[in-house]
Motif scaffolding. Sequence first.
Motif, PDB file in Angstrom:
ATOM      1  N   UNK A  51       0.864  -1.176   0.000  1.00 23.56           N
ATOM      2  CA  UNK A  51       0.000   0.000   0.000  1.00 23.56           C
ATOM      3  C   UNK A  51       0.900   1.226   0.000  1.00 23.56           C
ATOM      4  N   UNK A  52       0.699   2.119  -0.941  1.00 22.95           N
ATOM      5  CA  UNK A  52       1.536   3.317  -1.023  1.00 22.95           C
ATOM      6  C   UNK A  52       0.908   4.410  -0.149  1.00 22.95           C
ATOM      7  N   UNK A  53       1.702   4.944   0.769  1.00 26.47           N
ATOM      8  CA  UNK A  53       1.224   6.062   1.595  1.00 26.47           C
ATOM      9  C   UNK A  53       1.753   7.402   1.086  1.00 26.47           C
ATOM     10  N   UNK A  54       2.997   7.374   0.587  1.00 28.83           N
ATOM     11  CA  UNK A  54       3.595   8.599   0.034  1.00 28.83           C
ATOM     12  C   UNK A  54       4.480   8.208  -1.144  1.00 28.83           C
ATOM     13  N   UNK A  55       4.537   9.080  -2.147  1.00 27.83           N
ATOM     14  CA  UNK A  55       5.447   8.879  -3.262  1.00 27.83           C
ATOM     15  C   UNK A  55       4.806   8.192  -4.462  1.00 27.83           C
ATOM     16  N   UNK A  56       5.635   8.011  -5.480  1.00 28.96           N
ATOM     17  CA  UNK A  56       5.195   7.362  -6.724  1.00 28.96           C
ATOM     18  C   UNK A  56       5.948   6.045  -6.894  1.00 28.96           C
ATOM     19  N   UNK A  57       5.202   5.000  -7.217  1.00 24.96           N
ATOM     20  CA  UNK A  57       5.791   3.704  -7.544  1.00 24.96           C
ATOM     21  C   UNK A  57       5.380   3.387  -8.977  1.00 24.96           C
ATOM     22  N   UNK A  58       6.218   2.642  -9.695  1.00 25.68           N
ATOM     23  CA  UNK A  58       5.784   2.216 -11.027  1.00 25.68           C
ATOM     24  C   UNK A  58       5.878   0.709 -11.175  1.00 25.68           C
ATOM     25  N   UNK A  59       5.040   0.198 -12.069  1.00 27.36           N
ATOM     26  CA  UNK A  59       5.220  -1.177 -12.555  1.00 27.36           C
ATOM     27  C   UNK A  59       5.969  -1.061 -13.859  1.00 27.36           C
ATOM     28  N   UNK A  60       6.938  -1.931 -14.084  1.00 26.23           N
ATOM     29  CA  UNK A  60       7.689  -1.826 -15.335  1.00 26.23           C
ATOM     30  C   UNK A  60       8.177  -3.180 -15.803  1.00 26.23           C
ATOM     31  N   UNK A  95       9.096  -0.577  -8.905  1.00 24.66           N
ATOM     32  CA  UNK A  95      10.176   0.232  -8.333  1.00 24.66           C
ATOM     33  C   UNK A  95       9.627   1.573  -7.863  1.00 24.66           C
ATOM     34  N   UNK A  96      10.321   2.167  -6.909  1.00 29.16           N
ATOM     35  CA  UNK A  96       9.950   3.512  -6.476  1.00 29.16           C
ATOM     36  C   UNK A  96      10.511   4.525  -7.480  1.00 29.16           C
ATOM     37  N   UNK A  97       9.699   5.490  -7.861  1.00 29.91           N
ATOM     38  CA  UNK A  97      10.162   6.563  -8.746  1.00 29.91           C
ATOM     39  C   UNK A  97      10.622   7.761  -7.931  1.00 29.91           C
ATOM     40  N   UNK A  98      10.124   7.848  -6.700  1.00 30.48           N
ATOM     41  CA  UNK A  98      10.461   8.950  -5.795  1.00 30.48           C
ATOM     42  C   UNK A  98      10.663   8.315  -4.418  1.00 30.48           C
ATOM     43  N   UNK A  99      11.145   9.059  -3.439  1.00 34.76           N
ATOM     44  CA  UNK A  99      11.138   8.503  -2.081  1.00 34.76           C
ATOM     45  C   UNK A  99       9.695   8.156  -1.691  1.00 34.76           C
ATOM     46  N   UNK A 100       9.525   7.014  -1.061  1.00 29.84           N
ATOM     47  CA  UNK A 100       8.161   6.532  -0.795  1.00 29.84           C
ATOM     48  C   UNK A 100       8.002   6.063   0.643  1.00 29.84           C
ATOM     49  N   UNK A 101       6.759   6.098   1.115  1.00 28.86           N
ATOM     50  CA  UNK A 101       6.389   5.419   2.351  1.00 28.86           C
ATOM     51  C   UNK A 101       5.398   4.328   1.967  1.00 28.86           C
ATOM     52  N   UNK A 102       5.727   3.104   2.335  1.00 34.51           N
ATOM     53  CA  UNK A 102       4.957   1.958   1.863  1.00 34.51           C
ATOM     54  C   UNK A 102       4.637   1.038   3.031  1.00 34.51           C
ATOM     55  N   UNK A 103       3.402   0.507   3.020  1.00 38.61           N
ATOM     56  CA  UNK A 103       3.004  -0.511   3.997  1.00 38.61           C
ATOM     57  C   UNK A 103       3.077  -1.862   3.311  1.00 38.61           C
ATOM     58  N   UNK A 104       3.759  -2.803   3.936  1.00 41.71           N
ATOM     59  CA  UNK A 104       3.822  -4.169   3.419  1.00 41.71           C
ATOM     60  C   UNK A 104       2.872  -5.024   4.244  1.00 41.71           C
TER      61      UNK A 104
END
Lengths: 237, 105
Positions: A51-60, A95-104
């Motif tokens: 779950x993304x709380x902050x930032x941008x993640x991409x699928x690639x 992958x993270x595109x920016x610094x992120x806060x993520x819940x696993x």
Amino acid sequence: MSNPLTLKLEHGSKLTPGDRQRLDALIQTSCRIEAGQDLIRENDPPEHVRLILEGFVCRYKILEDGRRSIIAYLVPGDICDLHVAILRRMDHAMATLTPCTIVFMAPDVIADLTTNYPRIAHALWWSTLVDAAILREWLVSLGQRPADQRLAHLFCELLLRLQTVRIADENSYPLPLTQEALADTLGISTVHVNRVLQQMREDGLVVFRDHRLIIPDVEQLKEFAGFDSNYLHLDGM
Amino acid sequence: MSERVLTPGGVDARPAWSMCMRYYFDIDSGQRAIRDQIGSEFARPEDVRAAAIRVLPDIARDEWPDGDCPVMIVKVRDHKGSYVFQASLSLVATWLNAVTDDERR
């Protein structure tokens, strides 16, 4: 901080105070991850729901000649691969595109949500269907829209998705993406991205200031992009 | 993966370890000329050449100028402002019978 997952899922179901409490409990433990880090690679066995709380993640995916194709963005409030435990291997990377806060989250957390919280389960289904709808719209863009409309369409989509989680205001949002990331998303070269960006800037469709994308006239940009927000299904609740 | 970020005037300064040089691609599509103020980084001159050549058909797909002999030109500047490379793409289109365009309309 307001819970971006709750803000998003409110569009997919009528949540009760108990539902919101459960969703708040989910985000108590999170990880901070730097930009440019792989969260999972192609062919890895998936273990977590993210779950993304902050930032941008991409699928690639990486092509044989080393080029990268970005096939989705995940923004705050986005939850990915709910049923990840069903698939044994990842068919793409994240992958993270920016610094992120993520819940696993472990798969049994999702099992608890879907078994014991019917309105959350409904909203999670809604979000899975919206993810597929976004992918369809990207497919239309890549296949049929010229590069400038493709970029404008993405900017319109991000405006609405980020407004849902209160990161965008009525006409602007932080856009911390590199030229390379935009190019790999739109399927064009960085040189072409630059031309299209500067063309849109000259035409007053977009303004960049302090790492923010400002859209002076949202209706005008939507019209330019041929953007219809129906595929985001934000009007359900 | 690059860590640079889009900013108003271009992108943030490149990382200190980078050996890349920044190049600017001024492209005149025949419909529209845009002077590149953002630039892109390349490690080798042949990559600059390849990027300049590739962008022409990419743009031509979206905006092909009117006329029978349109030309699309890209001129590449280095970080000092000197033009270092140029490429053009042209189309030659012509009817093969004697009817004039005016008569056709």
